[in-house]
Design a protein around this motif. Sequence first.
Motif, PDB file in Angstrom:
ATOM      1  N   THR A   1       0.820  -1.216   0.000  1.00  0.00           N
ATOM      2  CA  THR A   1       0.000   0.000   0.000  1.00  0.00           C
ATOM      3  C   THR A   1       0.852   1.263   0.000  1.00  0.00           C
ATOM      4  O   THR A   1       0.479   2.269  -0.622  1.00  0.00           O
ATOM      5  N   THR A   2       1.989   1.232   0.681  1.00  0.00           N
ATOM      6  CA  THR A   2       2.829   2.430   0.754  1.00  0.00           C
ATOM      7  C   THR A   2       3.283   2.871  -0.633  1.00  0.00           C
ATOM      8  O   THR A   2       3.301   4.068  -0.941  1.00  0.00           O
ATOM      9  N   ALA A   3       3.632   1.919  -1.480  1.00  0.00           N
ATOM     10  CA  ALA A   3       4.042   2.281  -2.842  1.00  0.00           C
ATOM     11  C   ALA A   3       2.894   2.934  -3.595  1.00  0.00           C
ATOM     12  O   ALA A   3       3.083   3.931  -4.304  1.00  0.00           O
ATOM     13  N   GLN A   4       1.687   2.390  -3.453  1.00  0.00           N
ATOM     14  CA  GLN A   4       0.526   2.988  -4.120  1.00  0.00           C
ATOM     15  C   GLN A   4       0.286   4.405  -3.616  1.00  0.00           C
ATOM     16  O   GLN A   4      -0.020   5.309  -4.391  1.00  0.00           O
ATOM     17  N   ALA A   5       0.442   4.610  -2.310  1.00  0.00           N
ATOM     18  CA  ALA A   5       0.260   5.949  -1.751  1.00  0.00           C
ATOM     19  C   ALA A   5       1.277   6.926  -2.322  1.00  0.00           C
ATOM     20  O   ALA A   5       0.947   8.076  -2.647  1.00  0.00           O
ATOM     21  N   VAL A   6       2.529   6.493  -2.452  1.00  0.00           N
ATOM     22  CA  VAL A   6       3.569   7.339  -3.035  1.00  0.00           C
ATOM     23  C   VAL A   6       3.220   7.706  -4.477  1.00  0.00           C
ATOM     24  O   VAL A   6       3.299   8.870  -4.874  1.00  0.00           O
ATOM     25  N   LEU A   7       2.811   6.720  -5.251  1.00  0.00           N
ATOM     26  CA  LEU A   7       2.467   6.963  -6.653  1.00  0.00           C
ATOM     27  C   LEU A   7       1.261   7.893  -6.779  1.00  0.00           C
ATOM     28  O   LEU A   7       1.236   8.786  -7.638  1.00  0.00           O
TER      29      LEU A   7
ATOM     30  N   ARG B   1       0.893  -5.945  -7.046  1.00  0.00           N
ATOM     31  CA  ARG B   1      -0.017  -4.814  -6.798  1.00  0.00           C
ATOM     32  C   ARG B   1       0.574  -3.518  -7.349  1.00  0.00           C
ATOM     33  O   ARG B   1      -0.116  -2.748  -8.022  1.00  0.00           O
ATOM     34  N   VAL B   2       1.851  -3.277  -7.049  1.00  0.00           N
ATOM     35  CA  VAL B   2       2.491  -2.047  -7.513  1.00  0.00           C
ATOM     36  C   VAL B   2       2.511  -2.002  -9.037  1.00  0.00           C
ATOM     37  O   VAL B   2       2.249  -0.956  -9.652  1.00  0.00           O
ATOM     38  N   LEU B   3       2.804  -3.142  -9.652  1.00  0.00           N
ATOM     39  CA  LEU B   3       2.805  -3.222 -11.112  1.00  0.00           C
ATOM     40  C   LEU B   3       1.452  -2.819 -11.680  1.00  0.00           C
ATOM     41  O   LEU B   3       1.372  -2.043 -12.638  1.00  0.00           O
ATOM     42  N   ARG B   4       0.372  -3.365 -11.087  1.00  0.00           N
ATOM     43  CA  ARG B   4      -0.964  -3.069 -11.612  1.00  0.00           C
ATOM     44  C   ARG B   4      -1.361  -1.617 -11.382  1.00  0.00           C
ATOM     45  O   ARG B   4      -2.049  -1.015 -12.215  1.00  0.00           O
ATOM     46  N   VAL B   5      -0.963  -1.055 -10.249  1.00  0.00           N
ATOM     47  CA  VAL B   5      -1.254   0.355  -9.992  1.00  0.00           C
ATOM     48  C   VAL B   5      -0.549   1.234 -11.021  1.00  0.00           C
ATOM     49  O   VAL B   5      -1.116   2.213 -11.524  1.00  0.00           O
ATOM     50  N   MET B   6       0.679   0.888 -11.357  1.00  0.00           N
ATOM     51  CA  MET B   6       1.416   1.658 -12.359  1.00  0.00           C
ATOM     52  C   MET B   6       0.820   1.487 -13.749  1.00  0.00           C
ATOM     53  O   MET B   6       0.761   2.430 -14.543  1.00  0.00           O
ATOM     54  N   ASP B   7       0.362   0.271 -14.055  1.00  0.00           N
ATOM     55  CA  ASP B   7      -0.144  -0.047 -15.395  1.00  0.00           C
ATOM     56  C   ASP B   7      -1.617   0.290 -15.590  1.00  0.00           C
ATOM     57  O   ASP B   7      -2.065   0.512 -16.709  1.00  0.00           O
ATOM     58  N   GLY B   8      -2.372   0.309 -14.486  1.00  0.00           N
ATOM     59  CA  GLY B   8      -3.820   0.446 -14.558  1.00  0.00           C
ATOM     60  C   GLY B   8      -4.475  -0.902 -14.338  1.00  0.00           C
ATOM     61  O   GLY B   8      -3.893  -1.954 -14.640  1.00  0.00           O
ATOM     62  N   TYR B   9      -5.696  -0.894 -13.817  1.00  0.00           N
ATOM     63  CA  TYR B   9      -6.360  -2.148 -13.484  1.00  0.00           C
ATOM     64  C   TYR B   9      -7.874  -1.969 -13.575  1.00  0.00           C
ATOM     65  O   TYR B   9      -8.386  -0.855 -13.635  1.00  0.00           O
ATOM     66  N   GLY B  10      -8.590  -3.119 -13.559  1.00  0.00           N
ATOM     67  CA  GLY B  10     -10.049  -3.095 -13.595  1.00  0.00           C
ATOM     68  C   GLY B  10     -10.592  -3.327 -15.000  1.00  0.00           C
ATOM     69  O   GLY B  10      -9.898  -3.142 -16.005  1.00  0.00           O
ATOM     70  N   GLU B  11     -11.842  -3.758 -15.045  1.00  0.00           N
ATOM     71  CA  GLU B  11     -12.512  -4.011 -16.317  1.00  0.00           C
ATOM     72  C   GLU B  11     -13.081  -2.716 -16.886  1.00  0.00           C
ATOM     73  O   GLU B  11     -13.126  -1.681 -16.213  1.00  0.00           O
ATOM     74  N   GLU B  12     -13.530  -2.793 -18.135  1.00  0.00           N
ATOM     75  CA  GLU B  12     -14.123  -1.618 -18.776  1.00  0.00           C
ATOM     76  C   GLU B  12     -15.308  -1.110 -17.957  1.00  0.00           C
ATOM     77  O   GLU B  12     -16.105  -1.888 -17.442  1.00  0.00           O
TER      78      GLU B  12
END
Length: 518
Positions: free
Chosen positions: A349-355, A383-394
């Motif tokens: 979570t900390t990485a996501q918060a930083v991003l 998790r960090v990879l997906r936050v950087m790349d984007g996630y979720g369905e259309e």
Amino acid sequence: MPELIWKGKDKVINHHQEVPVKTLDHQYTFGDENEVSTGNKIIHGDNLEALKALLPQYEGKVKCIYIDPPYNTGNEGWVYNDNVNDPRIKKWLGDVVGKEGEDLCRHDKWLCMMYPRLQLLKRLLANDGVFLCSIDENQYHSLKIVLEEVFGKNNYLGSICWKSRNTDNRVKTRLSIDYEYVIVSSKGAPIHGRFIDRSNFKNQDNDPRGPYVTDPLTGKATKEDRPNLHYNICNPETGDVFYPDPSRGWITDRAGYEKLLADNKIWWPLNPKTGKTRKKRFLSETEARMPVSSFWADIKGQTGADELDQIMGERVFAFPKSADFISRVLDIACDNNSLILDSFAGSGTTAQAVLNLNNQDGGNRKFILIEMMDYAETITAERVLRVMDGYGEEGKRVDGTGGGFDYYTLGERVFDDEGNLNEAIGTEKIRQYVAWTEKLPAIEADEHPYWLGERDRTGFYFYYDPERLTVLSLDFLATLQRKNEGYLIYADSCVLDAGFMRKHNIRFKKIPRDISRF
């Protein structure tokens, strides 16, 4: 100052000094096609050894450390085992504490586990950095005393109390503990503070000093308590007289008021019958950050699991902190160009918060995450990879933040049991280690095979060859092409005359004896 004593403390109080320095083995880079370091790190390995591995490069350089260690509740059912009974921790306790470790209660074990890690975290923290640790009532009081011992009592800044969940109607005591703490310490520096919206600053009378707001001129003392704060003031242009509130007076005495008047810092109301005099406070005189309350009742503490579910597509972690919560912690702790370390990374979570913070304010914060559990790559890094790349369905797609990270595992020791260099790690990693010990940020490219870099007009050379003994001699000096004011040269031995070395400002360090140990 009170000192906390627990069984096994004498075995771990200096253990951080005995932990061997290991290399960090780079596995891959995500988000950078050219394999150039991103500045962000995720490290899989025991956090005690990983913290020691970071020391050569990062000692005294981390501006913000946030950790969320196991709370030691006794609950065995969490993915992140919260009873400090992980087999690796048990083995470590057996190796370090010995037979006595078998008789430790869970509180003793927890403190034995935490103490050397806190010592290394302190060494990594910058002099102007801030350390924050989440905890609940199970270990709050013990941890606070230990942190005062590690950082110094005067460096305890306070504790944030935040509402972490809704009331639990199932508790048998009928007293639902709905809050947790964040203990805040430093090496003497304050926290960054909360951002204040300055959009209400205006300049209606074209004051050359720029936008301002007005603050009450009314004080807080009765005439009986502070008679010098009770006097009549007069608008010099209109002659309107303003009388003090009998129960409050003004904020300053007559001399202070006269100075404010001379500085044109008194604001006069358009209607003296209904308005009150006030004091101008200019934007140019106001700090962008102000103190933050230690009581947070407005944080949504139970959204972290749902947030992670959405990212990963399934329930993989029971009680992660929410990114919004950690974003708020980081925002009040440090500026937008800080290096942030989390050595109990959990789900990342900390990485996501930083991003997220970088996306909000254009900052350049960097993170280092350490996770010892086997899910370091499959959950934390994923998790960090997906936050950087984007996630979720259309339709529910969340755009990526961008960015990248380097993934590491712990490698071999830099020195063997006899104190010699461990040649198995390779010459380049040995050279990098020595460069960090000399506070050279990176090995500079150069035609000379033994060149490390330059600092303070001194050239550094590491004359090392695993196949033969090296000698600092006139023949070696003849190979140097760079002209520096001074030279620091590592070698196995030196045959130069002491007077010659002083004349030419040459310092010799013997391999491996004079290589710094962390």
